[in-house]
Design a protein around this motif. Sequence first.
Motif, PDB file in Angstrom:
ATOM      1  N   LEU A   1       0.728  -0.972   0.032  1.00  0.00           N
ATOM      2  CA  LEU A   1       0.151   0.138  -0.036  1.00  0.00           C
ATOM      3  C   LEU A   1       0.880   1.195  -0.021  1.00  0.00           C
ATOM      4  O   LEU A   1       0.691   2.241  -0.820  1.00  0.00           O
ATOM      5  CB  LEU A   1      -0.857  -0.082   1.222  1.00  0.00           C
TER       6      LEU A   1
ATOM      7  N   SER B   1     -10.395   2.938   3.760  1.00  0.00           N
ATOM      8  CA  SER B   1      -9.209   3.650   3.732  1.00  0.00           C
ATOM      9  C   SER B   1      -8.238   3.310   5.037  1.00  0.00           C
ATOM     10  O   SER B   1      -7.735   4.298   5.520  1.00  0.00           O
ATOM     11  CB  SER B   1      -9.651   5.079   3.980  1.00  0.00           C
TER      12      SER B   1
ATOM     13  N   PRO C   1      -5.763   0.452   7.043  1.00  0.00           N
ATOM     14  CA  PRO C   1      -5.384  -1.253   6.867  1.00  0.00           C
ATOM     15  C   PRO C   1      -5.797  -2.046   7.950  1.00  0.00           C
ATOM     16  O   PRO C   1      -6.127  -3.159   7.956  1.00  0.00           O
ATOM     17  CB  PRO C   1      -3.780  -0.768   7.135  1.00  0.00           C
TER      18      PRO C   1
ATOM     19  N   ILE D   1      -8.918  -3.112   6.585  1.00  0.00           N
ATOM     20  CA  ILE D   1      -8.787  -4.308   5.519  1.00  0.00           C
ATOM     21  C   ILE D   1      -8.592  -5.634   6.280  1.00  0.00           C
ATOM     22  O   ILE D   1      -9.063  -6.546   5.624  1.00  0.00           O
ATOM     23  CB  ILE D   1      -7.485  -3.752   4.696  1.00  0.00           C
TER      24      ILE D   1
ATOM     25  N   HIS E   1      -7.607  -1.296  -0.243  1.00  0.00           N
ATOM     26  CA  HIS E   1      -7.521   0.217   0.108  1.00  0.00           C
ATOM     27  C   HIS E   1      -7.714   1.271  -1.122  1.00  0.00           C
ATOM     28  O   HIS E   1      -7.287   1.004  -2.113  1.00  0.00           O
ATOM     29  CB  HIS E   1      -5.834   0.613   0.808  1.00  0.00           C
TER      30      HIS E   1
END
Length: 401
Positions: free
Chosen positions: A178, A360, A362, A365, A379
């Motif tokens: 990312l 937006s 981690p 996610i 993301h």
Amino acid sequence: MDNSQYLDDLLKCVRCGSCKALCPTYDEDSTEAMGARGRLRLLYGLSTGELKPTPLLIDRVFSCILCGSCSGLCPLGVDIEEAIYHGRSLLRSSDKKRQYLRLLVKFSLKNPQLSFRLLSMVQYFLFPYLLKKGTLLFEPELPESPLNDGHQVYSVPKKKGRVAIFTGCMVNFLYPHLGVSLINVLQGLGYEVILPSSEVCCGVPLRTIGLEEEAIKLAKKNVRIFSRLNVEAILSLCPTCTLTLKEQYPKLIGEGLDNAMDISSFFIERLDTSHLSPSTSNFMRITYHDPCHLKYGLGIKKEPRKIIKKIGIELIEAGGEGCCGFGGIFSLSYKDISQRLLQKRVDAYRKTGANAIITSCPGCIMQLSHGAKDMPVLHLIEVIEEAYFANNPSSFIPHPF
Ligand code: SF4
Ligand code: SF4
């Protein structure tokens, strides 16, 4: 914060109960001490000596996700999250349950690179063992190397500006790709990018387990490092890091990093439709998950959506709102509540018929990928990168991760 100041803050509460309206833990367990108002009452009793730090009281104070959904709802402006962080620091010596965790977190944050190498070496038997024991809910996959490996300056030929990235532990050690996506897009737009190798953890993992003094040391170090960089913005892919640098540091150490920014606030002014091409996007119908610290903490809700629309991807709103149940160690300490919250969000996202979830953060996610196995979770920077380089394929830099 001294005790009288703390009591003054807690005394501002008139017990109206407005803060319970969006509290995810209260939603799951509607007993008073599982909501914001009840936790504040417990902390008031603890601070006056009226209540003892019993295991039940400690459990209720640590069962808060620290999502921040409540703070903006208080008509009296009680800073509920700060009150809970401080309450946890008061409980650190009484809370035996997390003593080993404190030692582990302190060691890891003092020696992040060493801890990463040690974990990498033992991950193939440690993670399955922890999974079997029920300590972990799924096996994380560590990358070969962290993002911040000492390579500090990413230059560009015709410099348009200069920005720094606050990598954050999750991006650095779990999702370095990312960070590469962010560097690629920034360089593509003409920004020189700085990643100071002396960056330390933002301090939130320490604060969540009551290690306030240790977090203060990290905060001072980050402010010293990043305030000297002379950059237009300090960007982070993690809203918790951004919120901490910008909003929590001033409360913790009296100064913060005003130019810390979420990537959507930065790109909304700098990316227009001429930079972006949706034509090759694999995910043309998506839904968006609002990370709590982005939405409630930083007040950012429209910006990611506007960027998604600029890319030309169809955004289908799931309706309702709520925390994914991650909350760092919360997801491991309060697994049942965490999983129920996750399931509610995943069900809502599945119902949209979207073929991917964009978010937006981690942490979100990690949590959502575990719950929505049949839907990719990405993301926002990955979608931006794809759309940007679909338009500018010759400038694409392949990922090392
Ligand atoms: S921070 Fe979140 S979980 Fe904690 S009391 Fe507030 S709303 Fe509830
Ligand atoms: S909203 Fe504010 S005043 Fe009302 S109960 Fe919650 S903390 Fe107290």
